[in-house]
Design an enzyme around this catalytic site. Structure first.
Site, PDB file in Angstrom:
ATOM      1  N   GLY A   1      23.386  30.450  -3.061  1.00 53.48           N
ATOM      2  CA  GLY A   1      23.099  29.610  -4.446  1.00 53.48           C
ATOM      3  C   GLY A   1      22.110  29.224  -4.292  1.00 53.48           C
ATOM      4  O   GLY A   1      21.244  29.225  -3.711  1.00 53.48           O
ATOM      5  N   ILE A   2      22.283  27.601  -4.764  1.00 51.97           N
ATOM      6  CA  ILE A   2      20.801  26.623  -4.648  1.00 51.97           C
ATOM      7  C   ILE A   2      20.499  26.649  -3.361  1.00 51.97           C
ATOM      8  O   ILE A   2      19.319  26.365  -2.882  1.00 51.97           O
ATOM      9  CB  ILE A   2      21.176  25.312  -5.415  1.00 51.97           C
ATOM     10  CG1 ILE A   2      21.702  25.963  -6.895  1.00 51.97           C
ATOM     11  CG2 ILE A   2      20.370  24.445  -5.129  1.00 51.97           C
ATOM     12  CD1 ILE A   2      21.882  24.821  -7.906  1.00 51.97           C
TER      13      ILE A   2
ATOM     14  N   ASN B   1      23.236  19.365  -0.488  1.00 53.06           N
ATOM     15  CA  ASN B   1      23.412  20.300  -1.584  1.00 53.06           C
ATOM     16  C   ASN B   1      25.009  20.805  -1.647  1.00 53.06           C
ATOM     17  O   ASN B   1      25.664  21.101  -2.857  1.00 53.06           O
ATOM     18  CB  ASN B   1      22.643  21.558  -1.483  1.00 53.06           C
ATOM     19  CG  ASN B   1      23.021  22.799  -2.249  1.00 53.06           C
ATOM     20  OD1 ASN B   1      22.946  22.628  -3.389  1.00 53.06           O
ATOM     21  ND2 ASN B   1      23.704  23.816  -1.648  1.00 53.06           N
TER      22      ASN B   1
ATOM     23  N   TYR C   1      34.979  16.433 -10.605  1.00 47.67           N
ATOM     24  CA  TYR C   1      33.696  16.812 -10.208  1.00 47.67           C
ATOM     25  C   TYR C   1      32.534  15.899 -10.996  1.00 47.67           C
ATOM     26  O   TYR C   1      31.574  15.483 -10.152  1.00 47.67           O
ATOM     27  CB  TYR C   1      33.479  18.269 -10.740  1.00 47.67           C
ATOM     28  CG  TYR C   1      32.103  18.661 -10.732  1.00 47.67           C
ATOM     29  CD1 TYR C   1      31.681  19.223  -9.347  1.00 47.67           C
ATOM     30  CD2 TYR C   1      31.102  18.873 -11.686  1.00 47.67           C
ATOM     31  CE1 TYR C   1      30.271  19.850  -9.145  1.00 47.67           C
ATOM     32  CE2 TYR C   1      29.827  19.439 -11.355  1.00 47.67           C
ATOM     33  CZ  TYR C   1      29.483  19.956 -10.106  1.00 47.67           C
ATOM     34  OH  TYR C   1      28.353  20.476  -9.992  1.00 47.67           O
TER      35      TYR C   1
END
Length: 279
Positions: free
Chosen positions: A16-17, A95, A171
């Site tokens: 992912g990122i 991250n 979250y």
């Protein structure tokens, strides 16, 4: 070569990122320390980076370390490894994060929230960033006392850290805390004269594996992507490279006068396009 000779640690970099940031940083000249709890994927990311970007002297541009960001002992071990190998750090990108939908039993709405799940999300998303900032300061401050070296901490928050998310309260809460803690770290380092900057990035609707549990497969997946895209002012979901380029700017010396900011990468979502009056 905007990051030439810089040492960068990226958490959650196996996919992912985080993976996109690691690959981009290496392409810009940084030595990247890829960290994750998925050792197989993380080591493969390193092999791919080294195969593509190793210089003509055979110098490896990436190495992998196992790091569960919510565990303080893992950070202590990482700090010792990095100190011994590189004598410090220039960049940390915090991250690693989870929604909690796959990693916990839930529920995640404010009325029915499960406290064990709430704590798990915060342990990864918030404690992990706090420990990452603490470790970054320790590894950066001696190098940054020489003003030729500046440190950059980049914390990946979320659009969910700015607005409420009814069915993902843990979250949203954790990402809001990351947003605020980044400012505290920025001011603390400035007051101490450490020449360490700290900023947060707030992605929204970025197409990553994190969306898989929500989008499903087949026609339902395509319909879900279309429905999400319809509510984005630019009309489409973002890509991991959109976030990676933002991280590159904040990590580079081009952002030497930038600290304590929050950078939205969201296709215009937070500009306030919802519920606008009709013409």
């Amino acid at each position: 070569m905007r990051l030439k000779n810089k040492i960068a640690l990226i958490t959650g970099a196996a996919q992912g990122i985080g993976q996109a940031i690691a690959e981009l940083f290496a392409s810009e000249g940084a030595t990247v320390i890829v960290s994750d709890i998925n050792d197989d994927k993380g080591e493969q990311v390193c092999r791919d980076i080294n195969a593509k970007y190793a210089n003509n002297k055979g110098t490896q541009m990436a190495r992998y370390i196992h790091l569960d960001v919510g565990i303080e002992a893992d950070w202590a071990a990482a700090q010792q490894t990095i100190k011994a190998a590189y004598q410090g750090l220039d960049i940390v990108v915090n991250n690693a994060g989870i929604t909690g939908f796959l990693e916990t039993t839930g529920a995640h709405d404010p009325e029915h929230l499960d406290m064990q799940s709430w704590h798990k999300v915060h342990q990864t998303n918030l404690d992990g960033v706090a420990l990452g900032c603490k470790t970054a300061i320790a590894l950066m401050k001696m190098r940054s006392l020489d003003q030729r070296h500046t440190g950059s901490i980049v914390n990946i928050s979320s659009r969910s850290g700015i607005v409420g998310i009814p069915l993902a309260a843990a979250y949203a809460s954790s990402k809001a805390a990351v947003r605020n803690h980044s400012k505290s770290v920025a001011l603390y380092c400035a007051q101490k004269g450490y020449h360490i900057r700290c900023n947060s990035i707030h992605p929204a609707a970025i197409f990553t594996p994190m969306w898989d549990a929500m989008l499903g497969e087949g026609d339902a997946r395509e319909q879900g992507i279309a429905a999400i895209s319809k509510d984005i002012p630019l009309g489409y979901m973002g890509e991991v490279m959109d976030v990676a380029y933002a991280a590159l700017y904040l990590a580079s010396d081009e952002a030497k006068y930038v600290t304590g900011i929050e950078l939205n990468i969201d296709g215009g979502i937070l500009a306030g396009s919802a519920a606008v009056p009709a013409e």
